[in-house]
Structure formats: C-alpha cells, structure tokens
Design a protein around this motif. Structure first.
Motif, PDB file in Angstrom:
ATOM      1  N   GLU A  31       1.345 -10.014  -1.035  1.00  0.00           N
ATOM      2  CA  GLU A  31      -0.045 -10.117  -0.573  1.00  0.00           C
ATOM      3  C   GLU A  31      -0.303  -9.237   0.658  1.00  0.00           C
ATOM      4  O   GLU A  31      -1.396  -8.698   0.831  1.00  0.00           O
ATOM      5  CB  GLU A  31      -0.348 -11.577  -0.236  1.00  0.00           C
ATOM      6  N   GLN A  32       0.712  -9.117   1.523  1.00  0.00           N
ATOM      7  CA  GLN A  32       0.562  -8.261   2.705  1.00  0.00           C
ATOM      8  C   GLN A  32       0.590  -6.781   2.324  1.00  0.00           C
ATOM      9  O   GLN A  32       0.039  -5.947   3.027  1.00  0.00           O
ATOM     10  CB  GLN A  32       1.679  -8.556   3.718  1.00  0.00           C
ATOM     11  N   MET A  33       1.224  -6.460   1.204  1.00  0.00           N
ATOM     12  CA  MET A  33       1.364  -5.062   0.787  1.00  0.00           C
ATOM     13  C   MET A  33       0.125  -4.527   0.059  1.00  0.00           C
ATOM     14  O   MET A  33      -0.276  -3.385   0.263  1.00  0.00           O
ATOM     15  CB  MET A  33       2.579  -4.912  -0.141  1.00  0.00           C
ATOM     16  N   LEU A  34      -0.442  -5.354  -0.800  1.00  0.00           N
ATOM     17  CA  LEU A  34      -1.461  -4.855  -1.732  1.00  0.00           C
ATOM     18  C   LEU A  34      -2.679  -4.180  -1.089  1.00  0.00           C
ATOM     19  O   LEU A  34      -3.111  -3.129  -1.571  1.00  0.00           O
ATOM     20  CB  LEU A  34      -1.897  -5.973  -2.694  1.00  0.00           C
ATOM     21  N   CYS A  50      10.180   0.566  -2.467  1.00  0.00           N
ATOM     22  CA  CYS A  50       9.432  -0.698  -2.406  1.00  0.00           C
ATOM     23  C   CYS A  50      10.107  -1.846  -3.139  1.00  0.00           C
ATOM     24  O   CYS A  50       9.538  -2.932  -3.234  1.00  0.00           O
ATOM     25  CB  CYS A  50       8.044  -0.481  -3.004  1.00  0.00           C
ATOM     26  N   TRP A  51      11.319  -1.639  -3.660  1.00  0.00           N
ATOM     27  CA  TRP A  51      11.921  -2.688  -4.500  1.00  0.00           C
ATOM     28  C   TRP A  51      13.431  -2.571  -4.426  1.00  0.00           C
ATOM     29  O   TRP A  51      13.965  -1.570  -3.946  1.00  0.00           O
ATOM     30  CB  TRP A  51      11.428  -2.511  -5.941  1.00  0.00           C
ATOM     31  N   GLY A  52      14.134  -3.594  -4.912  1.00  0.00           N
ATOM     32  CA  GLY A  52      15.590  -3.554  -4.880  1.00  0.00           C
ATOM     33  C   GLY A  52      16.124  -3.966  -3.515  1.00  0.00           C
ATOM     34  O   GLY A  52      15.408  -4.560  -2.715  1.00  0.00           O
ATOM     35  N   GLY A  53      17.392  -3.646  -3.258  1.00  0.00           N
ATOM     36  CA  GLY A  53      18.028  -4.109  -2.030  1.00  0.00           C
ATOM     37  C   GLY A  53      17.951  -5.625  -1.985  1.00  0.00           C
ATOM     38  O   GLY A  53      18.210  -6.308  -2.974  1.00  0.00           O
ATOM     39  N   ALA A  54      17.523  -6.165  -0.829  1.00  0.00           N
ATOM     40  CA  ALA A  54      17.439  -7.625  -0.687  1.00  0.00           C
ATOM     41  C   ALA A  54      16.069  -8.181  -1.085  1.00  0.00           C
ATOM     42  O   ALA A  54      15.854  -9.392  -1.019  1.00  0.00           O
ATOM     43  CB  ALA A  54      17.761  -8.020   0.751  1.00  0.00           C
ATOM     44  N   THR A  55      15.126  -7.313  -1.501  1.00  0.00           N
ATOM     45  CA  THR A  55      13.764  -7.815  -1.779  1.00  0.00           C
ATOM     46  C   THR A  55      13.767  -8.806  -2.942  1.00  0.00           C
ATOM     47  O   THR A  55      12.976  -9.743  -2.967  1.00  0.00           O
ATOM     48  CB  THR A  55      12.771  -6.679  -2.131  1.00  0.00           C
ATOM     49  N   PHE A  56      14.657  -8.610  -3.886  1.00  0.00           N
ATOM     50  CA  PHE A  56      14.691  -9.440  -5.089  1.00  0.00           C
ATOM     51  C   PHE A  56      15.079 -10.877  -4.727  1.00  0.00           C
ATOM     52  O   PHE A  56      14.375 -11.841  -5.045  1.00  0.00           O
ATOM     53  CB  PHE A  56      15.707  -8.841  -6.065  1.00  0.00           C
ATOM     54  N   ASP A  69       6.859  -9.451 -10.810  1.00  0.00           N
ATOM     55  CA  ASP A  69       5.413  -9.478 -10.653  1.00  0.00           C
ATOM     56  C   ASP A  69       5.007  -8.529  -9.512  1.00  0.00           C
ATOM     57  O   ASP A  69       4.034  -7.779  -9.622  1.00  0.00           O
ATOM     58  CB  ASP A  69       4.986 -10.924 -10.363  1.00  0.00           C
ATOM     59  N   ARG A  70       5.781  -8.560  -8.404  1.00  0.00           N
ATOM     60  CA  ARG A  70       5.516  -7.640  -7.291  1.00  0.00           C
ATOM     61  C   ARG A  70       5.575  -6.188  -7.781  1.00  0.00           C
ATOM     62  O   ARG A  70       4.691  -5.392  -7.491  1.00  0.00           O
ATOM     63  CB  ARG A  70       6.539  -7.826  -6.165  1.00  0.00           C
ATOM     64  N   LEU A  71       6.618  -5.872  -8.531  1.00  0.00           N
ATOM     65  CA  LEU A  71       6.776  -4.496  -9.006  1.00  0.00           C
ATOM     66  C   LEU A  71       5.595  -4.069  -9.878  1.00  0.00           C
ATOM     67  O   LEU A  71       5.046  -2.975  -9.710  1.00  0.00           O
ATOM     68  CB  LEU A  71       8.099  -4.359  -9.776  1.00  0.00           C
ATOM     69  N   ARG A  72       5.155  -4.936 -10.771  1.00  0.00           N
ATOM     70  CA  ARG A  72       4.026  -4.581 -11.649  1.00  0.00           C
ATOM     71  C   ARG A  72       2.748  -4.357 -10.847  1.00  0.00           C
ATOM     72  O   ARG A  72       1.978  -3.434 -11.128  1.00  0.00           O
ATOM     73  CB  ARG A  72       3.825  -5.680 -12.710  1.00  0.00           C
ATOM     74  N   LYS A  73       2.525  -5.197  -9.817  1.00  0.00           N
ATOM     75  CA  LYS A  73       1.319  -5.029  -8.993  1.00  0.00           C
ATOM     76  C   LYS A  73       1.381  -3.729  -8.188  1.00  0.00           C
ATOM     77  O   LYS A  73       0.374  -3.044  -8.021  1.00  0.00           O
ATOM     78  CB  LYS A  73       1.157  -6.226  -8.055  1.00  0.00           C
ATOM     79  N   ILE A 111      12.656   0.316 -15.019  1.00  0.00           N
ATOM     80  CA  ILE A 111      11.853   1.493 -15.350  1.00  0.00           C
ATOM     81  C   ILE A 111      10.611   1.091 -16.148  1.00  0.00           C
ATOM     82  O   ILE A 111       9.507   1.556 -15.868  1.00  0.00           O
ATOM     83  CB  ILE A 111      12.719   2.552 -16.080  1.00  0.00           C
ATOM     84  N   ALA A 112      10.784   0.159 -17.084  1.00  0.00           N
ATOM     85  CA  ALA A 112       9.649  -0.290 -17.895  1.00  0.00           C
ATOM     86  C   ALA A 112       8.564  -0.940 -17.031  1.00  0.00           C
ATOM     87  O   ALA A 112       7.380  -0.841 -17.323  1.00  0.00           O
ATOM     88  CB  ALA A 112      10.122  -1.274 -18.968  1.00  0.00           C
ATOM     89  N   ASN A 113       8.972  -1.598 -15.933  1.00  0.00           N
ATOM     90  CA  ASN A 113       8.008  -2.277 -15.064  1.00  0.00           C
ATOM     91  C   ASN A 113       7.468  -1.387 -13.950  1.00  0.00           C
ATOM     92  O   ASN A 113       6.670  -1.834 -13.140  1.00  0.00           O
ATOM     93  CB  ASN A 113       8.629  -3.547 -14.473  1.00  0.00           C
TER      94      ASN A 113
END
Length: 475
Positions: A31-34, A50-56, A69-73, A111-113
């Motif tokens: 929500e803070q990113m969008l 913007c993804w991977g590392g410890a974010t998951f 869901d974050r990745l798709r947004k 990659i698909a997302n």
C-alpha cells in the motif's frame, strides 16, 4: 575539441526492496508503494528491484500480505520499467536447498507474474548451486520472450579471492548461459581503488554487462561507485535518498548529480527524482518516530572493513552476547569470526553463511573451548550440504563435527528427490492459486498461518473462535 563519447551509466533503484530491507527490516507495505509507482515508472531506470530477498518472508509473516499479489500489482503499475528480484540460488528465498523441480517452478512463476531480471547468488559462490535457476530462466525466455538471468558474485576478502579468481569465475558464469554479472558487495568491503582493479579484471574476463551492488555501511559506497563507473561498470544499484546510506545503498539523486554533464550522464531528471523523494520522506519520518528505523543503522561502521563482518551480522552478534549476559566478550567474538571462517573454508559472509559462522564464533568464545559445541548448521556446512567452499575446510574441525560421516562432494541438490507434488498434496486444502504451493514450500508454517488468515478475511470468520464441536462459526 573532440566530441565526448557518451557512456551513460544505468541505474537500478532499490527503494522497493533492498533499501527498506536494510534499514527497516523489510516492513514497507504494498500500500505504501503503489501511489508512487506511476512517477517511478517515468524516471527511465534500468530496473526497479522490488521483490525477492527477504520481502517474501516478511510479507507473509509480518505484513499479512501475499507476496505474489504484491508482484502482480507492481507489474500492473510499472508499464515501462523492468522489475528485478533477488534469488538465493538453490535456496530460492528460503534457508535450505530445494529440489530442482521447485526451483524451476519458482522461476517460471516469478517471470509469469511480472519479474524481468532474476539476480541469482549463492552464499559460497558455488556455481553448481546456480545452474538450475539460470537454465530455468533461459528456458523461460526462449518460451515466453521474458526473463534475464543475472549471476551475482558474493564479494569478499581473503587469500582465495584474488583478481584471477574473480576473472575466472566471470568467464565460467558466461559459459553457464547467464546474461549479466553483478558484484554483490553486501558488507561494503569493496574500497574505491580496488573497485577499479576488480571491474577492469572482470571486463577483461567477460563481455557480459557488469552491475555493482554495495551497501554504505563502511562509508565508501559513493566513491566506490565513482571509480567503478570510470573503470567501465555498466549499471549501479542506488536507493532514493530517504532510504539511502547507512546499511542501505548510496543515494540515487547524489549519483545522478555526480555524473551529470560527463560522458557517464544518466540522463535522469532530478526534478522528478525530487518528487519521488518527497513521497518517501514522510514514510522515513514515520519509521524514525515509531522506532522501526534505528538511527544507528544510518551512520558509518568502519568495523565492517576491519573485521569483514556485514552490518546485519554485527548487530546479531551484539544481541546474542547481550542475551547471554556476555557483552564484554564482543571483541573476543569479533577476533574469533575470521578464525571460524578460515576453518570453514573461507566462505563469503552472506545469508546463511554469515549467521552460521557468527553463531559458532559466539559459542566458541562462551564455552571457553573451540568447537566444544557445534551447531546443526555448522555441521551441515562442514558436511558440504551448502556446497563447496573456495578453500578446503580444516580437516580436524570437520572430523570433530562429522565423526565417521563422509562429507558430500556432489552438488547438494543432487541428493534431493523431486518434492513439488508432495508439497502440493500437503497444502491442497489451502490452495487458491498455483503460486500458493511455492509460498508453502519456502515457509510451510508461516504460509499456513497466512492461508488461515486469508480464509478468515474472505469468509469474515475467525478460526480461533470457531466452535469445532458443533461446527458452528461466529461470523
């Protein structure tokens, strides 16, 4: 006067991943990113990490968010910018090696997302642990036209890590089918003039584009980038100023200004960057106010250069000693770290090897006898379960840890049976999307808790208040 040959340096922005991972324990929400994505998309970044590392892990565990869901947004918002993730080789985003079928499926789904660039590293720089992920990325690109495999070398110092070592490794990476190379300097150990020598050596060994990633922990990051760019590095990782410096990356706006009007001019617009910084500043101030951002991590810690210990590892050691009421043993432990590291084959200190070496050093000091107690993780490392170290391990320490067990010499994942179907069967009741099986594979308990929470939100049912005997749920 001769015309200036333009060689603009490219910028990868880390504010949506490594910057907040390094400074505020990966707590920035989707929500803070969008709201700022639209502006960030106009900058002309090489990529946004913007993804991977410890974010998951953090999304599922602390933010009660679905990382997919974050990745798709993010993908939906970034129309013109490549998205990048960090991937721990055979460990994916978890802490153990996974079977090849899980690694391949994770690459395919990332990659698909919406991921374009996958930065893949291994804590021991054991290239065997990277091959499955690289091959899967290349295969995905051949099929879908999307996917770039970048291999990151975990940068470290030590007898084994000569310029020839880095140069030969770069050549081997090119032969593996990777698309680019990243020098991943997680502890801020790469000093400016050494960066010149390293980049020149790598450029000599490979034709692949070279990216440099550092942390400002030791205070030399900006100067290191300057020398690296002059030596021909193609891309640098920077963070928007409110979440830059300290244990994060050098600041984006500073580097853009540094190269302005030179042959390396990024061409990025400072006015636009200023507006983006204005957006993140209140978030930074809120984190300072609520204690999520500790001013301690914003300064310079020169001990990282003296002891070659990453910032995050230093703070772990401090808290481990404090819990044991042994804070006075801090310097003894710092001196013990390089000795343990040498016994363990001189691995780079990055997740998970940094935690393993650090904890063992603490035990060696507190017990008053070295290796009187050996952790399960140390044993696994000494057995070869994480892969092969650059230097041989100390045979006496290895013998003490393993007894009569034989060390593993093959690629560790060769010993893991395909596990995707088994995992799918275990979590079938929670599955709402294909990606759920991957969340479960990486963090079984955390993902299950999240799936329960998600179901409760959807049905407006609180599973903790369910009357299971009469199968009645309060709504």
């Amino acid at each position: 006067m001769a015309e200036m040959v333009k060689k603009p340096v490219k910028i990868t922005e880390t504010v949506l991943r490594d910057a907040h991972q390094s400074l505020i324990a990966t707590r920035m929400t989707t929500e803070q990113m969008l709201p700022i994505i639209d502006k960030m998309d106009k900058v002309g970044y090489h990529a946004v990490e913007c993804w991977g590392g410890a974010t998951f892990d953090a999304s599922l565990r602390f933010l009660k968010e679905d990382p997919w869901d974050r990745l798709r947004k993010l993908r939906e918002g970034f129309k013109n910018t490549k998205l990048q993730m960090l991937f721990r080789g055979q460990n994916i985003l978890g802490y153990r090696p996974y079977a090849d079928d899980v690694v391949e499926y994770f690459v395919q789904k990332s990659i698909a997302n919406g991921i374009d660039i996958i930065r893949i590293f291994d804590c021991l720089n054991d290239l065997r642990n990277l091959q499955t992920a690289v091959t899967a990325t290349v295969r995905e690109r051949e099929q879908s036209g999307k996917g770039h495999a970048q291999i990151a070398l975990s940068y470290t110092l030590g007898d084994a890590y000569t310029l020839d070592y880095w140069k030969d490794t770069a050549k081997r990476i090119e032969d593996m089918g990777a698309d680019s190379i990243c020098i991943k300097d997680m502890a801020g150990l790469l000093v400016p003039y050494e960066a010149t020598r390293l980049v020149e050596a790598l450029k000599d060994g490979t034709n692949l584009p070279i990216e440099l990633h550092t942390h400002y922990t030791s205070g030399v990051g900006g100067m290191t980038y300057l020398k690296a760019v002059e030596a021909g590095v193609d891309i640098i990782d920077t963070a928007m100023s409110p979440f830059a410096m300290g244990t994060s990356q050098p600041a984006t706006e500073v580097l853009v200004e540094t190269f302005k009007g030179t042959e390396y001019d990024t061409g990025l617009d400072q006015k636009l960057l200023g507006e983006i910084a204005d957006y993140f500043r209140p978030i930074q101030e809120e984190c300072l106010a609520n204690g999520l951002l500790n001013p301690k991590v914003m300064g310079v810690n020169i001990k990282t250069l003296m002891y070659q210990v990453p910032g995050g590892m230093l703070s772990n050691l401090v808290s481990q000693l404090k819990e044991q009421g042994a804070s006075d043993k801090y310097y003894d432990v710092l001196a013990e770290v390089p000795r343990v590291r040498k016994d363990f084959g001189e691995p780079p200190l990055v997740t998970p090897s940094s935690q393993i070496v650090g904890t063992q050093a603490v035990l060696n000091v507190l017990m008053g006898e070295r290796y009187k107690m050996i952790t399960k993780e140390s044993k696994a490392l000494l057995k070869g379960e994480y892969g092969q170290t650059v230097k041989p391990m100390n045979p006496e320490v290895q013998k003490k840890a393993l007894g009569d067990e034989e060390p593993i010499t093959c690629r560790p994942a060769d010993l893991i049976e395909p596990e995707l179907h088994k995992l799918e069967a275990e979590m079938a009741q929670w599955k709402e999307q294909d990606e759920d099986v991957l969340s479960y594979a990486l963090f079984p308990q955390v993902a299950t808790d999240f799936f329960k929470y998600r179901a409760a939100q959807k049905n407006k049912v609180d599973p903790t208040k369910a009357d299971t005997e009469n199968a009645a749920y309060p709504v």
